[in-house]
Design a protein around this motif. Structure first.
Motif, PDB file in Angstrom:
ATOM      1  N   ALA A 250       0.838  -1.216   0.000  1.00  0.00           N
ATOM      2  CA  ALA A 250       0.000   0.000   0.000  1.00  0.00           C
ATOM      3  C   ALA A 250       0.871   1.263   0.000  1.00  0.00           C
ATOM      4  O   ALA A 250       0.499   2.259  -0.628  1.00  0.00           O
ATOM      5  CB  ALA A 250      -0.928  -0.009   1.210  1.00  0.00           C
ATOM      6  N   GLY A 251       1.981   1.198   0.684  1.00  0.00           N
ATOM      7  CA  GLY A 251       2.878   2.359   0.740  1.00  0.00           C
ATOM      8  C   GLY A 251       2.587   3.239   1.946  1.00  0.00           C
ATOM      9  O   GLY A 251       1.442   3.672   2.119  1.00  0.00           O
ATOM     10  N   THR A 252       3.619   3.501   2.752  1.00  0.00           N
ATOM     11  CA  THR A 252       3.407   4.353   3.933  1.00  0.00           C
ATOM     12  C   THR A 252       3.112   5.778   3.471  1.00  0.00           C
ATOM     13  O   THR A 252       3.506   6.188   2.388  1.00  0.00           O
ATOM     14  CB  THR A 252       4.646   4.332   4.854  1.00  0.00           C
ATOM     15  OG1 THR A 252       5.783   4.614   4.047  1.00  0.00           O
ATOM     16  CG2 THR A 252       4.831   2.988   5.530  1.00  0.00           C
TER      17      THR A 252
ATOM     18  N   ARG B  83       0.956   4.530   8.764  1.00  0.00           N
ATOM     19  CA  ARG B  83       1.027   5.951   9.147  1.00  0.00           C
ATOM     20  C   ARG B  83       0.471   6.805   7.992  1.00  0.00           C
ATOM     21  O   ARG B  83       1.174   7.637   7.407  1.00  0.00           O
ATOM     22  CB  ARG B  83       2.471   6.379   9.454  1.00  0.00           C
ATOM     23  CG  ARG B  83       3.168   5.564  10.523  1.00  0.00           C
ATOM     24  CD  ARG B  83       2.907   5.970  11.919  1.00  0.00           C
ATOM     25  NE  ARG B  83       3.171   7.332  12.274  1.00  0.00           N
ATOM     26  CZ  ARG B  83       3.171   7.770  13.544  1.00  0.00           C
ATOM     27  NH1 ARG B  83       2.943   6.914  14.530  1.00  0.00           N
ATOM     28  NH2 ARG B  83       3.370   9.020  13.822  1.00  0.00           N
ATOM     29  N   PRO B  84      -0.822   6.608   7.642  1.00  0.00           N
ATOM     30  CA  PRO B  84      -1.362   7.315   6.464  1.00  0.00           C
ATOM     31  C   PRO B  84      -1.378   8.828   6.657  1.00  0.00           C
ATOM     32  O   PRO B  84      -1.492   9.319   7.782  1.00  0.00           O
ATOM     33  CB  PRO B  84      -2.789   6.769   6.354  1.00  0.00           C
ATOM     34  CG  PRO B  84      -3.134   6.266   7.702  1.00  0.00           C
ATOM     35  CD  PRO B  84      -1.842   5.805   8.329  1.00  0.00           C
ATOM     36  N   ALA B  85      -1.286   9.545   5.524  1.00  0.00           N
ATOM     37  CA  ALA B  85      -1.359  11.020   5.552  1.00  0.00           C
ATOM     38  C   ALA B  85      -2.747  11.429   6.016  1.00  0.00           C
ATOM     39  O   ALA B  85      -2.913  12.453   6.672  1.00  0.00           O
ATOM     40  CB  ALA B  85      -1.070  11.574   4.161  1.00  0.00           C
TER      41      ALA B  85
ATOM     42  N   ARG C 192      -1.622  15.195  -2.290  1.00  0.00           N
ATOM     43  CA  ARG C 192      -0.943  14.471  -3.378  1.00  0.00           C
ATOM     44  C   ARG C 192      -0.586  13.038  -2.989  1.00  0.00           C
ATOM     45  O   ARG C 192       0.054  12.332  -3.750  1.00  0.00           O
ATOM     46  CB  ARG C 192       0.320  15.244  -3.775  1.00  0.00           C
ATOM     47  CG  ARG C 192      -0.019  16.579  -4.476  1.00  0.00           C
ATOM     48  CD  ARG C 192       0.942  16.863  -5.621  1.00  0.00           C
ATOM     49  NE  ARG C 192       2.333  16.790  -5.182  1.00  0.00           N
ATOM     50  CZ  ARG C 192       3.007  17.829  -4.683  1.00  0.00           C
ATOM     51  NH1 ARG C 192       2.418  18.974  -4.534  1.00  0.00           N
ATOM     52  NH2 ARG C 192       4.263  17.689  -4.323  1.00  0.00           N
ATOM     53  N   ALA C 193      -0.974  12.633  -1.809  1.00  0.00           N
ATOM     54  CA  ALA C 193      -0.623  11.278  -1.361  1.00  0.00           C
ATOM     55  C   ALA C 193      -1.268  10.231  -2.269  1.00  0.00           C
ATOM     56  O   ALA C 193      -2.351  10.451  -2.817  1.00  0.00           O
ATOM     57  CB  ALA C 193      -1.094  11.082   0.072  1.00  0.00           C
ATOM     58  N   ARG C 194      -0.589   9.075  -2.387  1.00  0.00           N
ATOM     59  CA  ARG C 194      -1.156   7.972  -3.160  1.00  0.00           C
ATOM     60  C   ARG C 194      -2.463   7.534  -2.500  1.00  0.00           C
ATOM     61  O   ARG C 194      -2.532   7.389  -1.278  1.00  0.00           O
ATOM     62  CB  ARG C 194      -0.166   6.807  -3.146  1.00  0.00           C
ATOM     63  CG  ARG C 194      -0.630   5.629  -3.944  1.00  0.00           C
ATOM     64  CD  ARG C 194       0.257   4.420  -3.688  1.00  0.00           C
ATOM     65  NE  ARG C 194       0.081   3.433  -4.729  1.00  0.00           N
ATOM     66  CZ  ARG C 194       0.234   2.121  -4.569  1.00  0.00           C
ATOM     67  NH1 ARG C 194       0.612   1.644  -3.401  1.00  0.00           N
ATOM     68  NH2 ARG C 194       0.049   1.288  -5.567  1.00  0.00           N
ATOM     69  N   ARG C 195      -3.506   7.318  -3.304  1.00  0.00           N
ATOM     70  CA  ARG C 195      -4.791   6.921  -2.726  1.00  0.00           C
ATOM     71  C   ARG C 195      -4.917   5.399  -2.685  1.00  0.00           C
ATOM     72  O   ARG C 195      -4.659   4.718  -3.682  1.00  0.00           O
ATOM     73  CB  ARG C 195      -5.940   7.483  -3.557  1.00  0.00           C
ATOM     74  CG  ARG C 195      -6.111   8.960  -3.347  1.00  0.00           C
ATOM     75  CD  ARG C 195      -7.269   9.484  -4.165  1.00  0.00           C
ATOM     76  NE  ARG C 195      -7.685  10.770  -3.613  1.00  0.00           N
ATOM     77  CZ  ARG C 195      -8.935  11.200  -3.590  1.00  0.00           C
ATOM     78  NH1 ARG C 195      -9.902  10.474  -4.101  1.00  0.00           N
ATOM     79  NH2 ARG C 195      -9.229  12.370  -3.071  1.00  0.00           N
TER      80      ARG C 195
END
Ligand code: SAH
Ligand code: AVI
Length: 328
Positions: A87-89, A112-114, A160-163
């Motif tokens: 998923a990507g932090t 630790r999502p944005a 701009r974070a990856r969704r």
């Protein structure tokens, strides 16, 4: 069929309405009247989740027969590192049907999502989950959305974070395969070309295991099912006699789904406001489907909706799957 007792303008069904409690309440009345007017009476399962229904569902999740929650929690814990890498932090985590956000806590800790955007139709479950998350993760940017994911929904901007859309619990199984594909397509356009989806899907298995999961010995699932009639009585002024209906759930192998029904134990009539509905003895109201997908069936569905099945994590018994889908 419904007999209208006074003149009334026909219910407007299928129209788009903004999210929010008033719109959700209007939809309930219309959907109940429309569903009980069909030759096979139906009630949409999204209406299970009033305050009492959400509490009953939380009890179902803790039953020994109801393996999906236990298995999905276990597989998420066991593979958390790999799931977080997929998923990507720092991503924007959007969860549909978040309920008590129990599994999400594991992801929030690891990712630790944005921002975390839990979406749920149950105002009570959403508020309780949000309060608990604020206590546990004071650093978390939390933006709860009370709404119906089967209609267009405004999701707060995530910068701009990856969704990443998270849809655990096999809630996708409560949609028909056509609805499931449309939902996946909607999610695909929401996450964009660089986004991803984590989706929990119940697997096909021994019908006896499935049967037990939806017919627990303590009758919690029966109470959950019957609460739908109690909710109609409470909120829409219905006069269902709950003692005259029985919970019935079985695995329909040909269609690959558990079906839940409420069966009228005797011939009777039920009034909801100015509408009257006749029931023959043995007649059913179909209240829920819970589709089960093999790994291949689900990957094919995701593929048709614009995703590529990249990763799959299973629990040790191989009862439940978490699919990591990437936009393609
Ligand atoms: N994700 C949790 C809860 C699953 S139960 C878990 O995995 O355990 C299904 C959840 O979806 C409930 O919280 C219910 O209130 C919510 N839900 C069902 N239909 C919905 C809809 N159409 N729109 C938004 N939320 C919905
Ligand atoms: C939320 N949903 C995936 C549950 C299911 O298994 O279909 C709802 C449920 N119905 C009866 N038990 C649980």
């Amino acid at each position: 069929m419904a007999r209208e007792q006074r003149r009334r303008r026909p219910a407007q069904l299928g129209g788009l309405s903004p999210p929010g409690s008033a719109a959700l309440a209007d939809g309930f009345r219309e959907d109940v009247i429309a569903g009980l007017s069909l030759p096979q009476k139906v009630l949409p399962p999204k209406y299970f989740y009033d305050a009492r229904g959400s509490r009953l569902f939380e009890r179902i999740c803790r039953l020994k027969e109801y393996y999906p929650t236990r298995c999905e929690l276990a597989l998420t814990r066991a593979h958390l590192g790999a799931i977080a890498r997929f998923a990507g932090t720092g991503c924007a985590l959007i969860e549909y049907g978040s309920g008590e956000s129990r599994k999400s806590r594991l992801l929030i800790e690891a990712l630790r999502p944005a921002v975390y955007v839990p979406v749920d139709i149950s105002a009570v479950a959403l508020a309780a989950a949000a309060a608990a998350l604020r206590r546990r993760f004071p650093w978390l940017e939390l933006r709860p959305v009370h709404g119906d994911f089967s209609r267009p929904l405004e999701i707060p901007a995530a910068g701009r974070a990856r969704r990443v859309v998270y849809f655990p619990g096999s809630t996708i199984g409560n949609l028909t395969p056509e609805e499931a594909q449309a939902f996946l397509r909607m999610s695909r356009s929401q996450v964009g070309p660089k986004g991803a989806m984590l989706i929990g899907v119940d697997l096909k298995k021994d019908a006896n295991v499935l049967h037990a999961a939806y017919n627990d010995a303590r009758g919690v699932t029966a109470a959950f099912n019957l609460n739908l009639l109690a909710r109609i009585n409470r909120e829409l002024g219905g006069d269902f006699d709950l003692r005259r209906f029985r919970h019935y759930a079985f695995y329909n192998a040909a269609l690959g789904r558990i079906e839940m029904h409420l069966i009228a134990l005797a011939r009777q009539a039920v009034n909801i406001g100015r509408f009257r509905f006749e029931f023959a003895a043995g007649e059913s109201i179909h209240t829920e489907n819970s589709y089960k997908y093999s790994l291949e069936e689900f990957r094919a569905l995701a593929q048709r909706a614009g995703f590529r099945g990249e990763r799959t994590w299973l629990d040790r018994q191989g009862l439940f799957a978490l699919h990591g889908l990437a936009a393609r």
